[in-house]
Structures are given as structure tokens and as C-alpha cells.
Design an enzyme around this catalytic site. Sequence first.
Site, PDB file in Angstrom:
ATOM      1  N   CYS A   1      -7.560   9.523 -17.673  1.00 11.99           N
ATOM      2  CA  CYS A   1      -8.810   9.037 -17.052  1.00 11.99           C
ATOM      3  C   CYS A   1      -8.752   9.175 -15.534  1.00 11.99           C
ATOM      4  O   CYS A   1      -9.226   8.288 -14.798  1.00 11.99           O
ATOM      5  CB  CYS A   1      -9.110   7.578 -17.423  1.00 11.99           C
ATOM      6  SG  CYS A   1      -9.338   7.343 -19.174  1.00 11.99           S
TER       7      CYS A   1
ATOM      8  N   HIS B   1      -8.749   5.853 -11.182  1.00 10.85           N
ATOM      9  CA  HIS B   1      -9.123   5.883 -12.604  1.00 10.85           C
ATOM     10  C   HIS B   1     -10.643   6.046 -12.679  1.00 10.85           C
ATOM     11  O   HIS B   1     -11.373   5.556 -11.802  1.00 10.85           O
ATOM     12  CB  HIS B   1      -8.692   4.550 -13.223  1.00 10.85           C
ATOM     13  CG  HIS B   1      -8.780   4.474 -14.706  1.00 10.85           C
ATOM     14  ND1 HIS B   1      -9.976   4.284 -15.368  1.00 10.85           N
ATOM     15  CD2 HIS B   1      -7.836   4.526 -15.668  1.00 10.85           C
ATOM     16  CE1 HIS B   1      -9.749   4.221 -16.671  1.00 10.85           C
ATOM     17  NE2 HIS B   1      -8.457   4.370 -16.884  1.00 10.85           N
TER      18      HIS B   1
ATOM     19  N   ASP C   1      -8.461  -2.383  -7.604  1.00  8.85           N
ATOM     20  CA  ASP C   1      -8.347  -2.249  -9.047  1.00  8.85           C
ATOM     21  C   ASP C   1      -6.893  -2.585  -9.378  1.00  8.85           C
ATOM     22  O   ASP C   1      -5.991  -1.784  -9.153  1.00  8.85           O
ATOM     23  CB  ASP C   1      -8.713  -0.814  -9.432  1.00  8.85           C
ATOM     24  CG  ASP C   1      -8.381  -0.499 -10.879  1.00  8.85           C
ATOM     25  OD1 ASP C   1      -7.826  -1.367 -11.570  1.00  8.85           O
ATOM     26  OD2 ASP C   1      -8.680   0.629 -11.299  1.00  8.85           O
TER      27      ASP C   1
ATOM     28  N   GLN D   1      -2.981  -1.951 -13.026  1.00  2.27           N
ATOM     29  CA  GLN D   1      -1.558  -1.619 -13.172  1.00  2.27           C
ATOM     30  C   GLN D   1      -0.686  -2.480 -12.263  1.00  2.27           C
ATOM     31  O   GLN D   1       0.541  -2.495 -12.424  1.00  2.27           O
ATOM     32  CB  GLN D   1      -1.318  -0.136 -12.843  1.00  2.27           C
ATOM     33  CG  GLN D   1      -2.094   0.827 -13.725  1.00  2.27           C
ATOM     34  CD  GLN D   1      -1.670   0.735 -15.187  1.00  2.27           C
ATOM     35  OE1 GLN D   1      -0.600   0.230 -15.531  1.00  2.27           O
ATOM     36  NE2 GLN D   1      -2.526   1.236 -16.065  1.00  2.27           N
TER      37      GLN D   1
HETATM   38  C1  LIG Z   1      -5.847   1.798 -12.797  1.00  3.33           C
HETATM   39  C2  LIG Z   1      -6.771   1.479 -13.944  1.00  3.33           C
HETATM   40  N1  LIG Z   1      -8.009   1.081 -13.680  1.00  3.33           N
HETATM   41  C3  LIG Z   1      -8.882   0.755 -14.643  1.00  3.33           C
HETATM   42  C4  LIG Z   1      -8.525   0.851 -15.966  1.00  3.33           C
HETATM   43  C5  LIG Z   1      -9.520   0.463 -17.013  1.00  3.33           C
HETATM   44  O1  LIG Z   1      -9.069  -0.661 -17.698  1.00  3.33           O
HETATM   45  P1  LIG Z   1      -9.837  -1.200 -18.999  1.00  3.33           P
HETATM   46  O2  LIG Z   1     -10.013   0.005 -19.892  1.00  3.33           O
HETATM   47  O3  LIG Z   1      -8.922  -2.216 -19.566  1.00  3.33           O
HETATM   48  O4  LIG Z   1     -11.130  -1.764 -18.530  1.00  3.33           O
HETATM   49  C6  LIG Z   1      -7.244   1.297 -16.300  1.00  3.33           C
HETATM   50  C7  LIG Z   1      -6.847   1.465 -17.708  1.00  3.33           C
HETATM   51  O5  LIG Z   1      -6.166   2.396 -18.062  1.00  3.33           O
HETATM   52  C8  LIG Z   1      -6.332   1.603 -15.264  1.00  3.33           C
HETATM   53  O6  LIG Z   1      -5.091   1.993 -15.525  1.00  3.33           O
END
Ligand SMILES: Cc1ncc(COP(=O)(O)O)c(C=O)c1O
Length: 396
Positions: A354, A118, A191, A194
Site C-alpha cells: 500500500c 501508506h 500516522d 507502525q
Molecule cells: C503506516 C500505515 N498507515 C496506515 C495503515 C492503515 O491501517 P488500517 O488498515 O488499520 O486502517 C497501515 C496499515 O498497514 C500502515 O502501516
Amino acid sequence: MNAPTRINSALNVRDQFPALGGWHYLDSAATAQKPQAVINAITAAYSCDYATVHRGVYERSASMTDAYERSRAAAARLVGGQPNELVFTRGATEAINLVARTLPKAGRSRVLLSQLEHHSNIVPWQLAGYEVDAVPLTGDGQIDLDAAERMLTEDHRVVALAHVSNVLGSIVDARRAAEIAHAKGALLLLDGCQAVPRLSVDVASIGADFYAFSAHKLYGPTGIGCLWGRADLLASMPPLQGGGAMIDTVSFDDSTFLDPPARFEAGTPHIVGAIGLHAAIEWVEQLSIDAIHAHECALVGETRRALAAIGGVTVYGPDDSAGIVSFNVDGVHPHDTATILDDAGVAVRAGHHCAQPLMRWLGVEATARASFAAHSDSSDIEALVRGIEQVKRVFG
Ligand SMILES: Cc1ncc(COP(=O)(O)O)c(C=O)c1O
């Protein structure tokens, strides 16, 4: 389909989500709908119990502080950590930025990511001045850890990987990733955005060094998330922001700071967000994360089989993906697919999610994505299939 039927019929999971009604919400990977228990906790916090934390000497502030710290303990426990290792942030994005900006580089200048990350796990490292290397994926969309092992050098400070891909649902072998990182003296950041809503996580048994996640994907409120970090690493990191609540002493010449996690929580925090997060954790634990995982795996299998049976639909990612199925109707832009599905009462995400480097790897501009939650059931998949058949009729 035993698991999905069991989780829903025994506990009326779907009925616990007042915003769902008859809507087929298949966008939980973007943000989860909220169960009534979470809404009630947030409402009670504002309507009955509200006060600030950490500063007031009156009783209500003391009990709010207790509730805030109980949430921290629950969030730490959820990922197998200790409360003093759990920093509240605005979300996973801020958690990763915090590490990228403040972790001492210790003479190393590179970070090893993967092709499926992401943007929240790419851009913060670039902004913090790291040289970025990206591990390729296997043919079915898993992070190729053999390649990671070959690519890692003693210049890499951090290996930063999505525990579960937000596009493909692929689950990384986190324990092996930790071994690979540590063999070269690098740290592992996962991260977990998910992963936390769908897998049981234990940072200790994984051997992770940092773990980031957001409350809103875990049935909790937006605006709050968590960074779990090894205590010794957090202690080595300077604050990112200065202000109230993170200082020990302040003068015009100099200031000194509290120990983590307070050092990283400048200003009045998202108090009610923390209470909502705690309610969300309790809600998930009451269902059991393993039951949710089994439930979502069964739904993914059912969806992949149904999409294959339609024909003319390309499905991405591994068969055993966690809760997420990305696809394209051949020859149709995913935005058109999502618009027709919306008319049919089915919400899917369409776009690059993203994850532009991953789109390039897939050789597409965008995909449609169906993602599941504890409340999802076969009626959602049936509606999705009917909607896709309509897409195919419209586009010939
Ligand atoms: C794998 C992953 N990482 C990071 C994020 C970013 O999360 P947030 O926008 O809640 O900070 C997301 C959100 O879609 C995500 O799916």
C-alpha cells in the site's frame, strides 16, 4: 542479542500467542498476532459481561460503559493525551479520513506528505480536495525534513507523515516535523500505525496536532483504532457521520451535536473492540514499549547482517529501522520469494505494501518484507535465512 533473549526467556512471550505454534510469523506490520490476555478479555466481554454502552440504565450496561471509557483513557495515555481528545474510529484509515474530511481548511488548500506514505495517508487527502505535495527521501529512505522545510508554504494546512514507515521502518524526527509545520502555521498529523506498537509516543512532547493508529497492529482486535487530536481542533470539526450517540437534540428542522469525542462516534461503537484494545495496551505496558523497541532493533540488526552475508539480496531502508526489513532477492519476484518462504513455514509480506509511490522511488514493483513483534526471536531469522537460501537454489 541480549535484549531479545531477555524479553522472551523472562516472560515466555512466544508462548503467550496461541496462534503461533512453530510458525515463523514475520508479518506483524500488516497485523499483529494476539496474546492470550487479549483473547481472554474479548471472550470474557462477550461471554460474561456483554451489554451496550452509554444508553442502558441497568448495571451491566453501566459497567460496560465504564470499561469502554477506561479503554479510551488508556489509549489516550498511551500516546500522552487526554481522554476527551481520543476518538475511537474503525482504524487509522478512518482516523485520517476523519481529519481530511472535517478539518476546516482555513483558506489553505495543500497538504504536505512524504514519498513513503501508506495509501491511507494519501488518498483521504485527495478525496477531501487537497492539493498534495510529497517530500522526497534521503538516500537511506528517511523523510528529508530539510526538504520539507523548503517545500512548506502558507498554503499548506497539514503536514501528514508516517511516524514509522510500514515498508522501510524509518522513524521520522517527529518533534522537528512539528516545529517545521508550526513555523508556517500548518498542523502536524502523524500516522502512528507502525510507531505505536514499537515506540513510546508522547504527543505533547512531540507537539503533534493529530495522531492516528490502529488497534490490530498493537496486538489488539481489528475494527477499532484511534484518532488523538488537540481538543481545540476537534472542537472546530463538524461530525463526519450522523446517527445515534453523537447528538444532543434532534428535530425534523435541525439537530445539535455532542462535544468531541462523542460527536465523532455515531452509532453503536465497537464495544468489545475497545475492551480488547485496552487489554492489548496493558499487555504492551507490562512488557514495556521500550523493551519491545530494543528487542525489535536487535532483531532488525541481526536480520540485516544475515541478509548481507547471504549475498545477492538487496535490503532497503536505514540501518536503525524500527522492527521492519524490506528486501528483494536479486532477480526473483518477491511473490516467488514469499511463496517459497511460506513452504518453509515463514510468513512475510510481498507486494507494494500500500505504498506505490514509495515503490516507484525505490525503482521496484514490489518488495518482500519481514516485520517483527515482541514474540519474534532469532529462530525466526534463522528460518528466514534458510528459506532465502532455498529461494536462491530454486532460482539458480
Ligand atoms: C503506516 C500505515 N498507515 C496506515 C495503515 C492503515 O491501517 P488500517 O488498515 O488499520 O486502517 C497501515 C496499515 O498497514 C500502515 O502501516
